[in-house]
Design a protein around this motif. Structure first.
Motif, short mmCIF file in Angstrom:
data_model
loop_
_atom_site.label_atom_id
_atom_site.label_comp_id
_atom_site.label_asym_id
_atom_site.label_seq_id
_atom_site.Cartn_x
_atom_site.Cartn_y
_atom_site.Cartn_z
N GLY A 149 -9.90 -4.78 28.40
CA GLY A 149 -8.87 -4.87 27.37
C GLY A 149 -7.56 -5.37 27.91
O GLY A 149 -6.88 -6.21 27.29
N THR A 150 -7.16 -4.89 29.09
CA THR A 150 -5.88 -5.31 29.69
C THR A 150 -5.90 -6.78 30.07
O THR A 150 -4.94 -7.52 29.80
N VAL A 151 -6.98 -7.21 30.71
CA VAL A 151 -7.08 -8.62 31.13
C VAL A 151 -7.04 -9.55 29.92
O VAL A 151 -6.31 -10.57 29.91
N ASP A 193 -3.45 -9.47 28.33
CA ASP A 193 -2.47 -10.17 29.15
C ASP A 193 -2.68 -11.67 29.10
O ASP A 193 -1.71 -12.46 29.04
N ALA A 194 -3.95 -12.09 29.12
CA ALA A 194 -4.25 -13.52 29.07
C ALA A 194 -3.79 -14.12 27.74
O ALA A 194 -3.19 -15.22 27.71
N MET A 195 -4.03 -13.45 26.65
CA MET A 195 -3.60 -13.95 25.34
C MET A 195 -2.08 -13.97 25.24
O MET A 195 -1.49 -14.93 24.72
N ALA A 196 -1.43 -12.91 25.72
CA ALA A 196 0.03 -12.86 25.65
C ALA A 196 0.66 -13.98 26.44
O ALA A 196 1.60 -14.66 25.99
N ALA A 197 0.13 -14.22 27.66
CA ALA A 197 0.67 -15.29 28.49
C ALA A 197 0.47 -16.65 27.83
O ALA A 197 1.38 -17.49 27.82
N ILE A 203 -3.38 -9.71 19.12
CA ILE A 203 -4.01 -9.26 20.35
C ILE A 203 -4.84 -8.00 20.10
O ILE A 203 -5.97 -7.87 20.59
N VAL A 204 -4.26 -7.06 19.34
CA VAL A 204 -4.99 -5.82 19.05
C VAL A 204 -6.28 -6.13 18.31
O VAL A 204 -7.35 -5.57 18.63
N LEU A 205 -6.20 -7.01 17.30
CA LEU A 205 -7.40 -7.34 16.52
C LEU A 205 -8.43 -8.09 17.37
O LEU A 205 -9.63 -7.83 17.29
N THR A 206 -7.96 -9.02 18.17
CA THR A 206 -8.86 -9.86 18.94
C THR A 206 -9.51 -9.09 20.09
O THR A 206 -10.70 -9.25 20.38
N VAL A 207 -8.72 -8.25 20.75
CA VAL A 207 -9.24 -7.51 21.90
C VAL A 207 -9.87 -6.18 21.46
O VAL A 207 -10.96 -5.83 21.89
N GLY A 208 -9.13 -5.46 20.61
CA GLY A 208 -9.61 -4.14 20.22
C GLY A 208 -10.81 -4.18 19.29
O GLY A 208 -11.68 -3.30 19.35
#
Length: 250
Positions: free
Chosen positions: A27-29, A32-36, A57-62
């Motif tokens: 989840g962190t990786v 972080d990748a999406m945010a960057a 990010i929450v929807l895509t990762v979570g």
């Protein structure tokens, strides 16, 4: 689907700490990748854009992680249900297992009037069944056991309990049954098993059963009742098999 099953199998073999650590790292990786990527490409420097990015990010990762956990939990529930069924029910005949038989009948006896008889137990054993397996194969023997299981299920009332004790042994608890009721069911099982036949090559293979019947007495435990039925069954075999031996009725 094969990759998911492989990943699920390997994931399940890890310790709980490792499972949590892997989920957090993934989840962190991803976050972080999406945010960057969004900040570099989109120049997100306003609150509304930041909120939009965070939500995405929450929807895509979570979302996928939650879906994995939910599906894994559902799979565990299915496996638990299958194991519970296998523990309580005999997979071949559909009757209860010995363990479940003892639980249900003991509860019935303990919850009933201690002064009155709780009923009767029929202990059924297929005569010379090993010879059937050795001569005609286990597949035919299993078919015969299945037919006997179906026959026994058809003899039971709503509160009765039937079980396959293992191998070719069966037990039936007839709730509140007196001598007449127990004899009627026992004789129907005896006659019904004589009619059970399976084709093996050019001949029909049939079997008989021996039945021991014991009646619950006031203050008697289930173990004592089953032992009494087993002794009657032994007498039935000693007297020539293909018969019923009754213990004393209360």
């Amino acid at each position: 689907m094969r990759f998911y099953n492989l990943w699920s199998t390997r994931f399940a073999g890890l310790s709980p700490v490792m499972q949590v650590l892997i989920m957090v790292v993934i989840g962190t990786v991803l976050a972080d990748a999406m945010a960057a990527a969004f900040f570099l490409l989109g120049g997100y420097n306003r609150l509304d854009k930041t909120i939009y990015l965070t939500t995405l990010i929450v929807l895509t990762v979570g979302g996928p992680l939650c879906a994995f956990l939910v599906s894994w939990n559902h799979r565990l529930k299915q496996m638990t249900g299958e194991l519970d069924t296998a523990f309580r029910k005999d997979g071949m005949t559909g009757l209860f297992t010995r363990h479940e038989f003892y639980l249900r009948v003991d509860h019935f006896i303990q919850s009933g009037n201690p002064v009155l008889s709780a009923g009767a137990i029929l202990y059924v054993d297929v005569d010379h069944f090993k010879q059937v397996n050795d001569r005609y194969g286990h597949a035919l023997g299993d078919d015969i056991l299945l037919d006997i299981g179906i026959l026994i299920r058809g003899m039971m009332g709503r509160r009765d309990v039937g079980a396959r004790f293992g191998g070719e042994e069966f037990a039936v608890f007839l709730a509140d049954a007196d001598y007449g009721q127990a004899a009627w069911v026992a004789n129907r099982i005896l006659a019904g098993c004589r009619a059970v036949t399976r084709r093996a090559g050019e001949r029909d293979v049939s079997v008989t059963v021996s039945i021991g019947v014991a009646f619950h007495a006031s203050g008697q435990t289930l173990e004592q009742l089953v032992d009494s039925a087993d002794q009657c069954l032994f007498q039935a075999k000693e007297q020539g098999r293909d018969r019923i031996v009754y213990g004393p009725s209360s």
